[in-house]
Scaffold this motif. Sequence first.
Motif, PDB file in Angstrom:
ATOM      1  N   GLY A 197      73.049  59.364 111.880  1.00  0.00           N
ATOM      2  CA  GLY A 197      71.898  59.959 112.042  1.00  0.00           C
ATOM      3  C   GLY A 197      70.985  59.073 112.890  1.00  0.00           C
ATOM      4  O   GLY A 197      71.332  57.811 112.638  1.00  0.00           O
ATOM      5  N   ALA A 198      70.143  59.433 113.754  1.00  0.00           N
ATOM      6  CA  ALA A 198      69.312  58.574 114.418  1.00  0.00           C
ATOM      7  C   ALA A 198      67.985  57.966 113.535  1.00  0.00           C
ATOM      8  O   ALA A 198      67.493  58.794 112.614  1.00  0.00           O
ATOM      9  N   THR A 199      67.314  57.233 113.889  1.00  0.00           N
ATOM     10  CA  THR A 199      66.204  56.387 113.308  1.00  0.00           C
ATOM     11  C   THR A 199      65.339  57.497 112.717  1.00  0.00           C
ATOM     12  O   THR A 199      64.738  57.516 111.707  1.00  0.00           O
ATOM     13  N   ARG A 200      64.732  58.172 113.787  1.00  0.00           N
ATOM     14  CA  ARG A 200      63.587  59.106 113.835  1.00  0.00           C
ATOM     15  C   ARG A 200      64.015  60.407 113.044  1.00  0.00           C
ATOM     16  O   ARG A 200      63.113  61.302 112.542  1.00  0.00           O
ATOM     17  N   THR A 201      65.170  60.784 112.867  1.00  0.00           N
ATOM     18  CA  THR A 201      65.534  62.183 112.293  1.00  0.00           C
ATOM     19  C   THR A 201      66.649  62.037 111.152  1.00  0.00           C
ATOM     20  O   THR A 201      66.887  63.015 110.651  1.00  0.00           O
ATOM     21  N   VAL A 202      66.758  60.924 110.512  1.00  0.00           N
ATOM     22  CA  VAL A 202      67.793  60.641 109.644  1.00  0.00           C
ATOM     23  C   VAL A 202      67.216  61.355 108.212  1.00  0.00           C
ATOM     24  O   VAL A 202      68.132  61.754 107.429  1.00  0.00           O
ATOM     25  N   HIS A 203      65.935  61.414 108.018  1.00  0.00           N
ATOM     26  CA  HIS A 203      65.343  62.070 106.867  1.00  0.00           C
ATOM     27  C   HIS A 203      65.703  63.415 106.942  1.00  0.00           C
ATOM     28  O   HIS A 203      65.630  64.016 106.071  1.00  0.00           O
ATOM     29  N   ARG A 204      65.749  64.125 108.175  1.00  0.00           N
ATOM     30  CA  ARG A 204      65.950  65.489 108.262  1.00  0.00           C
ATOM     31  C   ARG A 204      67.248  65.725 107.920  1.00  0.00           C
ATOM     32  O   ARG A 204      67.667  66.891 107.295  1.00  0.00           O
ATOM     33  N   LEU A 205      68.116  64.912 108.270  1.00  0.00           N
ATOM     34  CA  LEU A 205      69.710  65.167 108.113  1.00  0.00           C
ATOM     35  C   LEU A 205      69.820  64.912 106.638  1.00  0.00           C
ATOM     36  O   LEU A 205      70.566  65.555 105.968  1.00  0.00           O
ATOM     37  N   ALA A 206      69.343  64.078 105.883  1.00  0.00           N
ATOM     38  CA  ALA A 206      69.562  63.813 104.397  1.00  0.00           C
ATOM     39  C   ALA A 206      68.971  64.888 103.533  1.00  0.00           C
ATOM     40  O   ALA A 206      69.583  65.308 102.553  1.00  0.00           O
ATOM     41  N   CYS A 207      68.012  65.424 103.907  1.00  0.00           N
ATOM     42  CA  CYS A 207      67.259  66.658 103.144  1.00  0.00           C
ATOM     43  C   CYS A 207      68.264  67.929 103.335  1.00  0.00           C
ATOM     44  O   CYS A 207      68.513  68.578 102.226  1.00  0.00           O
ATOM     45  N   ALA A 208      68.760  68.043 104.562  1.00  0.00           N
ATOM     46  CA  ALA A 208      69.722  69.263 104.769  1.00  0.00           C
ATOM     47  C   ALA A 208      71.110  68.958 103.973  1.00  0.00           C
ATOM     48  O   ALA A 208      71.595  69.997 103.255  1.00  0.00           O
TER      49      ALA A 208
END
Length: 102
Positions: A61-72
């Motif tokens: 995941g990218a730095t700015r969007t890795v949190h959305r990836l982890a939540c999904a």
Amino acid sequence: MKQTDHRTPYVPCRCATHAHPYGAAARQGTPFDRSGIAFDVDLWRRVFRVLKPGAYCLAFGATRTVHRLACAIEDAGFEIRRQIDWIRADAMPHGTDAAVAA
């Protein structure tokens, strides 16, 4: 663009590696990253379904969007255990002139 074919045969796997569109370039007007497939919980549920118990998933995941990836991924049933960060030592800040900063 979302596929909903749930007839995929069950073939148990030991690991899953996923390098998807990161979703970071959508700000810059690039349509490639606008799909949002990496943040789709249904996709990760399908990945979880075909993995053997104890298998692992490696997703980038990218730095700015890795949190959305982890939540999904977590919402799909995975347990987040480790996160590996790649920090580039040669990266320069974009707002600094190297000749002036030195």
